[in-house]
Design an enzyme around this catalytic site. Structure first.
Site, PDB file in Angstrom:
ATOM      1  N   MET A 114       0.818  -1.211   0.000  1.00  0.00           N
ATOM      2  CA  MET A 114       0.000   0.000   0.000  1.00  0.00           C
ATOM      3  C   MET A 114       0.856   1.267   0.000  1.00  0.00           C
ATOM      4  O   MET A 114       0.597   2.208  -0.737  1.00  0.00           O
ATOM      5  CB  MET A 114      -0.933   0.009   1.212  1.00  0.00           C
ATOM      6  N   SER A 149       7.430  -0.966   8.036  1.00  0.00           N
ATOM      7  CA  SER A 149       6.739  -1.289   6.791  1.00  0.00           C
ATOM      8  C   SER A 149       7.772  -1.514   5.694  1.00  0.00           C
ATOM      9  O   SER A 149       8.694  -0.713   5.533  1.00  0.00           O
ATOM     10  CB  SER A 149       5.795  -0.162   6.380  1.00  0.00           C
ATOM     11  N   LYS A 164       6.981  -0.348  16.484  1.00  0.00           N
ATOM     12  CA  LYS A 164       6.556  -1.515  15.698  1.00  0.00           C
ATOM     13  C   LYS A 164       7.714  -1.984  14.835  1.00  0.00           C
ATOM     14  O   LYS A 164       8.268  -1.215  14.044  1.00  0.00           O
ATOM     15  CB  LYS A 164       5.350  -1.184  14.829  1.00  0.00           C
ATOM     16  N   ASN A 215       5.424  -6.586  12.209  1.00  0.00           N
ATOM     17  CA  ASN A 215       4.846  -6.151  10.949  1.00  0.00           C
ATOM     18  C   ASN A 215       4.872  -7.310   9.946  1.00  0.00           C
ATOM     19  O   ASN A 215       5.102  -8.455  10.323  1.00  0.00           O
ATOM     20  CB  ASN A 215       5.639  -4.940  10.414  1.00  0.00           C
ATOM     21  N   THR A 216       4.674  -7.009   8.672  1.00  0.00           N
ATOM     22  CA  THR A 216       4.651  -8.028   7.625  1.00  0.00           C
ATOM     23  C   THR A 216       6.067  -8.477   7.267  1.00  0.00           C
ATOM     24  O   THR A 216       7.051  -7.800   7.566  1.00  0.00           O
ATOM     25  CB  THR A 216       3.962  -7.489   6.367  1.00  0.00           C
TER      26      THR A 216
END
Length: 345
Positions: free
Chosen positions: A116, A178, A220, A249-250
């Protein structure tokens, strides 16, 4: 009631483009929250309060950041029984994020890939949305940097967002993990992180004096960290008295989804494939931090047993994202009840 309807709704939503379905769900939840319909459809989730970071959470199961980037559906999500809600990531200025398509389901793996890129309406609109919400539970506000801000000036964006969101947050999350903003994960490096957290803690103290309240900070982090990186991050958290850490996170890894449709799409992978990696980071963090810095565990929770496994690894609270998309609101109550059962045994 909404929990029982979700399987039918999901069948229709999963026929749509993943991002279109996401936006439709947000609009519906936002409208339900504004009209009061959310209360009529609310899920019955038992209270299971616990105190973490000096805050009292209604229950230990929260909504992870990313589902509601602009804080436009806070009241709708609140009606689904979450013990706390985290919205964002928000940046100083509005930005469109990466080109579409940028979100892909991998149902065979219970996973999602997204790139995103912190698409959001900017911190000013974000604050307006937060102020308009009636929700009075624990609310985490997740902040990041704009894509066009040089990494050397990243602290400026975080400091600006912290100042803007501080009066309205129960806690503030610093998102440096991210994979979809160029070079962002460099901020997890020991020197970069030390400088960023020093600046943020200084700002936090000045804002606490100004507003008469100390709003906790949580960092995070990514699952794609080796043991030394985790140790360095833990030491930096302790050195700067950061109040919490969110793991994780991812992931950029594709080992668990090789050969599946969309597996080669760029972006962060979330859901079941990140469960073990997330738990491993939680265990390593807890070994370094003990009880000094509480951990919020997120990544691959699809059942009550999964939530309990996060706590067993060392987390104090958990958050849902991909599992919530696949399972719906029923997962919230299932996790709360499973955690409560584990505590009474």
């Amino acid at each position: 009631m909404f929990s029982s309807l979700y399987p039918l709704a999901r069948a229709s939503l999963f026929k749509m483009d993943a991002e279109d379905a996401h936006h439709l769900t947000l609009r519906m939840l936002g409208a339900a929250g504004r009209t009061g319909l959310a209360r009529a459809l609310s899920s019955r989730v038992p209270d299971a309060p616990r105190t973490v970071m000096g805050l009292t959470f209604r229950n230990p199961v929260g909504l992870a950041a990313g589902l509601d980037k602009d804080g436009a559906a806070i009241d709708g999500f609140a009606a689904l029984g979450f013990g706390f809600i985290e919205v964002g990531t928000v940046t100083p200025r509005a930005q469109p994020g990466n080109p579409r398509p940028r979100m892909f389901r991998l149902p065979e793996a219970g996973a999602i890939i997204n790139r995103m890129g912190f698409n959001n309406s900017g911190v000013d609109q974000f604050v307006k949305n937060v102020q308009a919400a009636r929700y009075r539970g624990v609310l985490g506000l997740n902040i990041g940097k704009n894509a066009d801000t040089p990494i050397e000036r990243a602290a400026d964006d975080y400091l600006y967002c912290l100042e803007r969101v501080y009066p309205f947050a129960s806690y503030v999350t610093i998102n440096i993990s991210s994979p979809n903003t160029k070079n962002l994960r460099q901020l997890q490096g020991a020197g970069e992180l030390d400088a960023l957290l020093a600046a943020l803690k200084n700002k936090q103290q000045r804002l606490a004096d100004l507003h008469g309240k100390l709003v906790p900070l949580a960092l995070k982090i990514a699952p794609d960290l080796d043991d030394e990186q985790v140790k360095d991050i833990a030491a930096t958290l302790l050195r700067h008295n950061i109040e919490g850490v969110i793991a994780t996170n991812t992931t950029l890894s594709r080992d668990a989804v090789k050969g599946l449709p969309h597996a080669d799409e760029a972006g962060g992978l979330s859901g079941r494939p990140v469960f073990d990696a997330s738990n491993a980071v939680i265990r390593k963090l807890h070994a370094e931090l003990g009880d000094a810095v509480p951990i919020i565990g997120v990544g691959g929770i699809f059942s009550g047993d999964d939530a309990r496994a996060k706590l067993a690894a060392g987390a104090s609270l958990v958050q849902l994202y991909t599992g919530f998309i696949y399972r719906g609101p029923a997962l919230v109550a299932e996790c709360v009840k499973a955690i409560a059962r584990g505590q009474t045994r």
